[in-house]
Design a protein around this motif. Structure first.
Motif, PDB file in Angstrom:
ATOM      1  N   GLN A 107      -0.088   5.094 -11.222  1.00 46.16           N
ATOM      2  CA  GLN A 107       1.024   4.592 -10.155  1.00 46.16           C
ATOM      3  C   GLN A 107       1.830   3.940 -11.168  1.00 46.16           C
ATOM      4  N   ILE A 166       4.953   4.216  -0.626  1.00 46.70           N
ATOM      5  CA  ILE A 166       4.003   4.847   0.459  1.00 46.70           C
ATOM      6  C   ILE A 166       4.686   6.021   0.919  1.00 46.70           C
ATOM      7  N   THR A 169       4.654   8.828  -1.314  1.00 49.68           N
ATOM      8  CA  THR A 169       3.232   9.468  -1.581  1.00 49.68           C
ATOM      9  C   THR A 169       2.908  10.281  -0.522  1.00 49.68           C
ATOM     10  N   SER A 170       3.460  10.043   0.783  1.00 51.82           N
ATOM     11  CA  SER A 170       3.079  10.900   1.854  1.00 51.82           C
ATOM     12  C   SER A 170       3.585  12.123   1.932  1.00 51.82           C
ATOM     13  N   TRP A 173       1.131  15.011   2.201  1.00 50.50           N
ATOM     14  CA  TRP A 173       0.941  15.364   3.683  1.00 50.50           C
ATOM     15  C   TRP A 173       1.800  16.446   4.425  1.00 50.50           C
ATOM     16  N   LEU A 251      -1.615  -2.188  -0.579  1.00 48.04           N
ATOM     17  CA  LEU A 251      -1.900  -0.945   0.240  1.00 48.04           C
ATOM     18  C   LEU A 251      -1.114  -0.079  -0.352  1.00 48.04           C
ATOM     19  N   SER A 252      -0.123   0.170  -0.917  1.00 42.45           N
ATOM     20  CA  SER A 252       0.589   1.296  -1.603  1.00 42.45           C
ATOM     21  C   SER A 252      -0.658   1.949  -2.673  1.00 42.45           C
ATOM     22  N   VAL A 254      -3.516   1.762  -2.552  1.00 43.95           N
ATOM     23  CA  VAL A 254      -4.922   2.114  -2.001  1.00 43.95           C
ATOM     24  C   VAL A 254      -4.501   3.718  -1.238  1.00 43.95           C
ATOM     25  N   ILE A 255      -3.421   3.799  -0.661  1.00 39.37           N
ATOM     26  CA  ILE A 255      -2.917   4.971   0.123  1.00 39.37           C
ATOM     27  C   ILE A 255      -2.509   6.075  -0.963  1.00 39.37           C
ATOM     28  N   PHE A 256      -2.133   5.543  -2.322  1.00 38.29           N
ATOM     29  CA  PHE A 256      -1.844   6.565  -3.309  1.00 38.29           C
ATOM     30  C   PHE A 256      -3.214   7.363  -3.769  1.00 38.29           C
ATOM     31  N   TRP A 258      -5.867   7.446  -2.228  1.00 40.75           N
ATOM     32  CA  TRP A 258      -6.457   8.143  -1.064  1.00 40.75           C
ATOM     33  C   TRP A 258      -5.815   9.760  -0.901  1.00 40.75           C
ATOM     34  N   ALA A 259      -4.612   9.425  -1.265  1.00 47.86           N
ATOM     35  CA  ALA A 259      -3.760  10.623  -1.062  1.00 47.86           C
ATOM     36  C   ALA A 259      -3.751  11.723  -2.065  1.00 47.86           C
TER      37      ALA A 259
END
Lengths: 268, 267
Positions: A107, A166, A169-170, A173, A251-252, A254-256, A258-259
């Protein structure tokens, strides 16, 4: 920690070398931002030729808000815009592999690799607009309120950074995503106006969502309120701004992470 | 002609692949209109004067709504920058050795993109327009339908040619990203996207409406809203056609001159 400082310094130096090899680009970028600001000022002039205040913001307070927005977006564009725009592309093309293989926080590498100094000059335009508006309003510029302003501006930059990170990162998906540049355009086209204009819409639901769920409205509004509309500013808002920025940045991250589980390293 | 029909069909299929992306993009596209409505309702509430730029509040909202339709026809995201990139990185050589004209190829790509967009965006647009129906002036009069449809279609061609013409600059300048940004900014304001051009002071407005940008968005919107007479609407359509002819000539001339300079960098 010192390792990251060293890497950061190296990134900054590389950026400077790149900037110096395209000097005309620097001039043209600054020129284009001056033009953008000029057009925005014409728009503000047109608005205030037709009304004395916009939901409690007078002409000079509005100019101060615009200047603040300019400062925040320039800082964001200097450090993060190019990097986050590249992130979606790296995910789509599989280029992210090269970042993930390096022995440092991905990151960090993704967020700071490129520094775009030409956007940095635009922060000065924003500051000049702020100083001009503050003087017109007769606001005393002292160490204390400037420090508070800087703190809120930085937390605004962090908030925008986390939201954009975020979004980029999405891409994991939604392959080939609407570019980060578009999302940035929509975010800023929302954030550069007085937060109060959203209050009458949809019984305030929209205002609530943009203040507490995707808090883009606090980004430029809070520092501007702290400086030139002290009647509308409460000290607890500083706490909220810092809290929101911290939560979003965490959060960014964590999401990264996870992604990355969905990252397919697709490439030709 | 058959080869371009193939291009059209492939681009059509390509568009349907990224559906999630499409819905996010369409949803996001409506966000600025909400901000605009919020801002103008504040401006109209603050002043006693209820007509701004010769428009009432309802007309102002409908202006911005119809701008979205006009932009759906005329906007060409990534066209100028894509052409610049193809020139800079040498990708253009594919088109030089193939019997395919780059400009016509991209025209078909864009037509396919727009076709898919119109099909898929009808529902969200219909919803937003239905929700805002109180502000809208109603359907165009019977004798206005022809200029209304024509002006929108012509704004597609105008937008396409303006973007190609700007992208061609890349033949002469290696790095044009910032020029493209200046172009985007000018287009945003001068086309009437940011605010109706009727709000500008007289002299400035006359200067701005001499440029082709106004015929991309501002004038088509005025025609769709029924703000001009049928004769005036046809005059606007005529000027659009004139600009298209001029720009087509510029593009064809610039293309030939540019190719002479082209060095096909990259491997």
């Amino acid at each position: 920690m010192s390792r990251y400082l060293r890497i950061g310094a190296r990134f900054a130096r590389n950026g400077l070398v790149r900037e110096l090899s395209f000097r005309t680009n620097f001039v043209v970028t600054v020129l284009s931002e001056v033009m953008w600001l000029g057009m925005m000022l014409i728009f503000v002039e047109i608005i205030f030729a037709n009304t004395k205040n916009v939901r409690g913001w007078d002409n000079h307070q509005y100019l101060f808000l615009l200047g603040t927005h300019f400062v925040i977006s320039s800082i964001f564009e200097t450090f993060f815009f190019g990097n986050l725009q590249r992130l979606s592309e790296l995910i789509r093309t599989g280029g992210l592999d090269f970042v993930l293989l390096k022995p440092a926080s991905p990151q960090f590498l993704l967020s700071f690799e490129r520094v775009d100094y030409s956007s940095c000059a635009n922060a000065l335009l924003g500051v000049s607009l702020c100083v001009y508006a503050a003087q017109k309003l007769g606001v005393h510029i002292g160490a204390l309120n400037v420090a508070l302003f800087v703190l809120l501006v930085l937390s605004g930059v962090a908030t925008l950074y986390a939201l954009m990170f975020i979004f980029s990162t999405s891409s994991v998906w939604f392959i080939r995503q609407t570019s980060a540049a578009h999302f940035w355009f929509y975010l800023t086209s929302c954030a550069k106006y007085p937060a109060e204009i959203y209050q009458p819409l949809a019984r305030g639901v929209l205002w609530f969502a943009l203040t507490f769920v995707i808090p883009v409205l606090i980004v430029a509004n809070l520092p501007a309120n702290a400086m030139v509309r002290q009647g509308q500013f409460h000290p607890w808002l500083v706490g909220y701004a810092l809290f929101a920025a911290a939560v979003l940045v965490i959060l960014s991250s964590v999401i990264f992470r996870w992604a990355l589980r969905w990252y397919r390293s697709a490439s030709s | 002609m058959r080869k371009y029909w193939c291009v059209f069909k492939i681009a059509l299929a390509d568009r349907f692949v990224y559906r999630a992306d499409f819905f996010i993009a369409t949803f996001l596209r409506f966000t600025p209109i909400i901000t605009t409505i919020a801002l103008w309702s504040a401006v109209y509430a603050g002043g006693a004067d209820r007509r701004i730029g010769n428009l009432t509040y309802g007309e102002m909202v409908s202006y911005y709504l119809v701008v979205m339709i006009a932009r759906a026809f005329g906007s060409m995201p990534g066209l100028a920058s894509g052409l610049a990139k193809d020139i800079r990185e040498g990708e253009l050589r594919r088109f030089i050795i193939q019997p395919v004209n780059y400009v016509i190829y991209h025209l078909h790509l864009r037509m396919a993109h727009k076709s898919v967009y119109f099909v898929m965006a009808t529902v969200p647009y219909a919803l937003v327009f239905w929700w805002c129906r109180a502000y809208l002036p109603g359907w165009p009069a019977a004798d206005q339908w022809a200029p209304v449809l024509l002006t929108l279609v012509l704004s597609f061609f105008l937008g396409f040619l303006i973007n190609i013409a700007v992208g061609l600059l890349s033949f002469w300048f290696l790095e044009v990203t910032s020029f493209l940004f200046i172009f985007m900014v000018s287009q945003y304001f001068l086309s009437g996207h940011q605010f109706p051009l009727t709000m500008l002071p007289d002299g400035l407005r006359e200067a701005v409406t001499c440029l082709p940008f106004a015929y991309e968005t501002f004038y088509p919107v005025m025609v769709v809203l029924g703000k001009c007479s049928t004769a005036e609407a046809w005059r606007i359509v005529g000027v659009q056609a004139l600009w298209i002819a001029v720009l087509a000539a510029v593009v064809s001339f610039g293309w030939k001159r540019g190719l002479r300079r082209y060095a096909a960098f990259g491997g």
